[in-house]
Design a protein around this motif. Structure first.
Motif, PDB file in Angstrom:
ATOM      1  N   GLY A  49       0.837  -1.073  -0.018  1.00  0.00           N
ATOM      2  CA  GLY A  49      -0.108  -0.114  -0.003  1.00  0.00           C
ATOM      3  C   GLY A  49       0.835   1.407   0.016  1.00  0.00           C
ATOM      4  N   SER A  50       2.061   1.110   0.224  1.00  0.00           N
ATOM      5  CA  SER A  50       3.149   2.189   0.393  1.00  0.00           C
ATOM      6  C   SER A  50       4.192   2.211  -0.874  1.00  0.00           C
ATOM      7  CB  SER A  50       3.557   2.732   1.554  1.00  0.00           C
ATOM      8  OG  SER A  50       4.167   1.636   2.040  1.00  0.00           O
ATOM      9  N   ILE A  51       4.008   1.104  -1.745  1.00  0.00           N
ATOM     10  CA  ILE A  51       4.840   0.943  -2.799  1.00  0.00           C
ATOM     11  C   ILE A  51       4.584   1.848  -3.857  1.00  0.00           C
ATOM     12  CG2 ILE A  51       6.060  -0.888  -4.297  1.00  0.00           C
ATOM     13  CD1 ILE A  51       5.210  -2.858  -1.865  1.00  0.00           C
ATOM     14  N   GLN A  52       5.191   2.814  -4.294  1.00  0.00           N
ATOM     15  CA  GLN A  52       4.917   3.800  -4.963  1.00  0.00           C
ATOM     16  C   GLN A  52       5.821   4.102  -6.361  1.00  0.00           C
ATOM     17  OE1 GLN A  52       4.910   6.981  -2.381  1.00  0.00           O
ATOM     18  NE2 GLN A  52       2.933   6.328  -1.424  1.00  0.00           N
ATOM     19  N   VAL A  53       5.196   4.826  -7.381  1.00  0.00           N
ATOM     20  CA  VAL A  53       5.831   5.430  -8.418  1.00  0.00           C
ATOM     21  C   VAL A  53       5.557   7.065  -8.166  1.00  0.00           C
ATOM     22  CG1 VAL A  53       6.082   3.414  -9.983  1.00  0.00           C
ATOM     23  CG2 VAL A  53       4.271   4.955 -10.009  1.00  0.00           C
ATOM     24  N   THR A  54       6.281   7.950  -8.691  1.00  0.00           N
ATOM     25  CA  THR A  54       6.142   9.309  -8.426  1.00  0.00           C
ATOM     26  C   THR A  54       6.731   9.852  -9.685  1.00  0.00           C
ATOM     27  OG1 THR A  54       6.168  11.015  -6.788  1.00  0.00           O
ATOM     28  CG2 THR A  54       8.170   9.699  -7.147  1.00  0.00           C
ATOM     29  N   THR A  55       6.535  11.385  -9.655  1.00  0.00           N
ATOM     30  CA  THR A  55       7.333  12.376 -10.660  1.00  0.00           C
ATOM     31  C   THR A  55       8.264  12.965  -9.833  1.00  0.00           C
ATOM     32  OG1 THR A  55       5.730  14.205 -10.340  1.00  0.00           O
ATOM     33  CG2 THR A  55       5.180  12.233 -11.960  1.00  0.00           C
TER      34      THR A  55
END
Length: 394
Positions: A254-260
């Motif tokens: 739930g906190s494994i992310q992709v971002t800019t």
């Protein structure tokens, strides 16, 4: 002349001061571009994306290189943010604490009574990495070899905690410091148990939505929305595209992310750089170097060492001098975000975020621990912009 009239720089009290600070900011733009271009060439990078904020306003955004072969990297490209999300998990814990939903200094046995050592371990110990749960990422048989054999495997939080618990604890809760992904996986489960909500829901409600992080997405699998910055690595002995390796082992589900780059810079700036998103008390808990002098080297624990002014750990952040950092490096992606919080430099609050991907020539020996050229770039920029209060080089 490139004017930056919106930059509210550093305790400006009159028009003359504002002009001086705006002139300072304008003068730094070519400095940032030059460092980025030198680093791109020196390390033969495949891509380099950065953003610099002064008092929350954009000074420079820059994208260089390729997202994948023949496709230019762009500033809105998505990359894996890894450990930057540790800061979000810690910020979530602090916000839940202020709402009275958790107590950071109560043993986690209240919520996870079956967890070994839970009666002696607090949420604060998990967040500042003094809990002593062995890092599953360092477990050769239980994690490293299976991952290298098949980087597309899905790892559940229960899987990762089981790997951690398969290794004997080498220090008691609160007795030393050791970098542990497993501690944060456990912290995520505690926060879910305490609230009755999933981490995905909690992160959206308390972090992503309030910070308007429209370019950040949580996926417990290898999905990266377009435009995607591809990561490349030779750490398995062959040169390959690692973009779609499964990142499920990295953080709490739930906190494994992709971002800019913009989301990374703005969020870190808002959480660590000034009061507002977190209360003054909560932010102080996060960035106060309370562990300086704590910890010691320990056989069998490569990360164990005494905390110092050049490196200590707060809650979900590295503290280095007056700077606050996160520096993820995995699966073909290197990144760094560092903030000099308000009141610590005459130029005002400063945040630098950098993301990079490599060519095969970027690393001289892929069998050795990999260098984080994004982090080096961020620190070189910081040293150029604030020479009287630079972060330590790593």
């Amino acid at each position: 002349m490139f004017l930056l009239p919106s930059l509210g720089l550093a305790s400006v009290s009159d028009t003359a001061s504002a002009q001086v600070n705006t002139a300072w900011a304008t003068d730094q733009i070519p400095v940032v571009h030059e460092i980025a271009e030198q680093q791109f060439d020196r390390h033969q990078l495949n891509s380099l994306i950065l953003q610099v904020l002064v008092n929350g306003e954009v000074l420079v955004t820059k994208a260089m290189g390729e997202a994948m072969t023949g496709v230019p990297a762009t500033a809105d490209g998505h990359f894996r943010n890894g450990a930057i999300a540790l800061t979000y998990v810690a910020a979530l814990a602090l916000r839940l604490s202020e709402e009275g939903l958790v107590d950071l200094d109560v043993p986690v046995a209240r919520w996870m009574p079956e967890l070994p050592g839970a009666d002696q371990t607090t949420l604060r110990m998990l967040a500042n990495m003094t809990a002593g749960y062995p890092d599953h990422v360092a477990n050769e048989e239980g994690f490293v070899l299976p991952f290298l054999d098949n980087p597309f495997l899905t790892w559940s939080s229960d899987d990762l905690i089981a790997v951690s618990l398969s290794t004997p604890r080498i220090f008691e809760p609160g007795a030393n410091w050791d970098y542990s992904h497993s501690g944060y996986v456990i912290l995520g489960q505690v926060l879910e148990a305490a609230t009755g909500e999933t981490m995905d829901v909690l992160m959206h409600r308390y972090i992503l939505t309030p910070l308007k992080m429209s370019g950040t997405f949580a996926h417990d699998n290898a999905v990266i929305p377009e435009p995607a910055i591809h990561g490349f690595t030779a750490e398995r002995g062959i040169w390959e595209d690692a973009t779609f390796w499964n990142p499920s082992w990295t953080l709490p589900s739930g906190s494994i992310q992709v971002t800019t780059i913009s989301d990374a810079a703005r969020s870190f700036d808002a959480i660590t750089g000034h009061d507002g998103f977190l209360s003054a008390n909560a932010r102080q808990q996060m960035i106060e170097p309370a562990l300086i002098g704590f910890g010691s080297p320990l056989p069998g624990c490569p990360s164990c060492h005494e905390m110092s002014a050049n490196f200590s750990y707060g809650l979900g952040v590295m503290l280095q001098g007056d700077w606050v950092f996160q520096t993820p490096l995995f699966g073909g992606y290197a990144a760094s975000v560092g903030t000099l919080p308000e009141g610590r430099a005459h130029v005002g609050r400063l945040t630098i975020a950098v993301a990079a991907t490599y060519t095969q020539a970027s690393v001289s020996d892929w069998a050795e621990p990999l260098p984080n050229w994004a982090d080096e770039t961020a620190r070189l920029i910081a040293r150029a912009l604030v020479p009287d209060n630079p972060p330590p080089m790593r």
